[in-house]
Design a protein around this motif. Structure first.
Motif, PDB file in Angstrom:
ATOM      1  N   CYS A   1       1.015  -1.420   0.174  1.00 55.17           N
ATOM      2  CA  CYS A   1      -0.241  -0.105   0.005  1.00 55.17           C
ATOM      3  C   CYS A   1       1.005   1.472   0.138  1.00 55.17           C
ATOM      4  O   CYS A   1       2.074   1.263   0.406  1.00 55.17           O
ATOM      5  CB  CYS A   1      -0.833  -0.116   1.386  1.00 55.17           C
TER       6      CYS A   1
ATOM      7  N   HIS B   1       0.583  -3.916   6.217  1.00 55.56           N
ATOM      8  CA  HIS B   1      -0.836  -3.627   7.248  1.00 55.56           C
ATOM      9  C   HIS B   1      -1.967  -4.162   6.569  1.00 55.56           C
ATOM     10  O   HIS B   1      -2.664  -3.938   7.330  1.00 55.56           O
ATOM     11  CB  HIS B   1      -0.451  -2.360   7.610  1.00 55.56           C
TER      12      HIS B   1
ATOM     13  N   CYS C   1      -7.255  -2.355   4.901  1.00 53.74           N
ATOM     14  CA  CYS C   1      -6.741  -0.767   4.727  1.00 53.74           C
ATOM     15  C   CYS C   1      -7.758  -0.182   3.787  1.00 53.74           C
ATOM     16  O   CYS C   1      -8.541   0.561   3.916  1.00 53.74           O
ATOM     17  CB  CYS C   1      -5.310  -0.576   4.674  1.00 53.74           C
ATOM     18  N   ARG C   2      -7.479  -0.367   2.296  1.00 55.26           N
ATOM     19  CA  ARG C   2      -7.708   0.744   1.098  1.00 55.26           C
ATOM     20  C   ARG C   2      -9.562   0.286   1.236  1.00 55.26           C
ATOM     21  O   ARG C   2     -10.221   1.057   1.112  1.00 55.26           O
ATOM     22  CB  ARG C   2      -6.875   0.460  -0.017  1.00 55.26           C
TER      23      ARG C   2
HETATM   24 ZN   LIG Z   1      -2.684   0.793   3.608  1.00 51.64          ZN
END
Ligand SMILES: [Zn+2]
Ligand SMILES: [Zn+2]
Length: 347
Positions: free
Chosen positions: A38, A59, A147-148
């Motif tokens: 990321c 992560h 995350c995204r």
């Molecule tokens: Zn991320």
């Protein structure tokens, strides 16, 4: 275990043998099945977001629990799991209110400690942060979620509150931006995507964008916000800065129609940025920051994945090996590729 380690900011990340992580008393150790690469990892590697060196990034991951600490009640070896990138402490007022994503004592594998560019990763406060993976969600797909995709989901739904027919402008079509495009379109919004990469805009079209604006062309021509206003018949109802740049954040605010909502998702590691507050008050705009999504809010997203409304697997651009993570990080020195890069370790 094998892990991708860098000794200094910007130094080559090297696949090397390191000690296995200790299992936290309230946490688990997860055998990583897949891990996303990321832009936040790139920021940490470049030194924009300080970490303890030498460092193991990563992560966004999914895998299988291999060890659980004595304080963990809900999880056992063999469980297939993923986690939000911001793991709450589980005990403070924010965590107890369901807002672990803003926990002041949060831990973040890959930032506050060693991350998932490794065969094993430790997760603290497991009972508060682990999310069970449905059997039909594979590790590569699940690695996109933490995350995204989850960040985009919360930005579009909780903050953006997009309704069918609303115009959603997404500035920056990297992983989080393309996630927002897909989620917005799947929920019935009319999506307008902005980027400087023709490949990223083409991908946005495939994922449901009705209109695209090439910022590389428009920067030299007419005002971007005015162009968006024209395309949307008065401005976007909701606009997301998914890139993280002072200029883009300001443009995102300016392209909104009256009573619109700007959501800042892209990180702004350079510090405070000016926003056109004159426009904010004149049009009564709402400004939100969005910092991931707590484990508590995952079930609603998982249901939409399970029933086929959302397809996070379509966001995966390239599947690589753990040893190629350094090359993938270095590639982020340039513009975003067309989709998320995920390293697969198992399954
Ligand atoms: Zn991320
Ligand atoms: Zn907390």
């Amino acid at each position: 275990m094998l892990a991708v380690v860098y000794a200094g900011y910007g130094a080559d990340p090297v696949l090397t043998q390191v000690a296995d992580p200790d299992c936290p008393a309230d946490g688990v150790v997860v055998a990583v099945g897949a891990t996303g690469v990321c832009r936040s990892d790139w920021h940490a590697w470049k030194g924009h977001d300080p970490v303890t060196l030498p460092h193991i990034g990563g992560h966004e991951f999914a895998g299988v629990v291999v060890a659980a600490g004595p304080g963990v009640t809900g999880w056992h070896a063999g469980d297939r799991v993923t986690v939000p990138f911001a793991c709450g402490c589980g005990g403070c007022e924010h965590c107890l209110a369901g807002d672990a994503q803003v926990c002041p004592r949060q831990t973040q594998p890959g930032f506050t400690g060693p991350g998932s560019f490794a065969e094993l990763v430790a997760v603290h406060a497991a009972d508060a942060n682990l999310v069970a993976l449905p059997a039909d969600v594979d590790f590569v797909t699940a690695a996109c979620l933490g995350c995204r995709f989850a960040t985009a989901f919360r930005a579009v739904t909780a903050h953006g509150r997009v309704r069918p027919g609303d115009w959603l402008a997404v500035h920056g079509c990297g992983g989080v931006g393309l996630s927002a495009v897909m989620i917005g379109a799947s929920l019935g919004a009319r999506v307008l995507a902005v980027d400087m990469s023709a490949a990223a805009l083409a991908r946005a079209r495939v994922l449901g964008a009705e209109a695209v604006v090439d910022a590389a062309v428009d920067a030299a021509g007419p005002d971007l916000a005015a162009a968006i206003g024209e395309l949307t018949g008065g401005g976007a109802h909701v606009s997301i800065d998914a890139l993280g740049s002072p200029a883009v954040a300001a443009e995102s605010v300016r392209c909104l129609r009256r009573r619109g909502r700007h959501i800042q998702v892209g990180l702004l590691p350079g510090g405070p940025v000016p926003l056109p507050m004159d426009v904010v008050i004149a049009r009564e705009l709402e400004i939100y920051g969005s910092h991931g999504m707590a484990a508590r809010d995952y079930p609603a997203m998982m249901r939409l994945i399970a029933d086929g409304t959302l397809h996070p697997g379509r966001l995966v651009g390239e599947v690589i090996a753990l040893g190629d993570v350094g090359r993938a990080l270095a590639a982020m020195d340039g513009p975003a590729g067309a989709g998320m890069t995920v390293a697969r370790l198992a399954g």
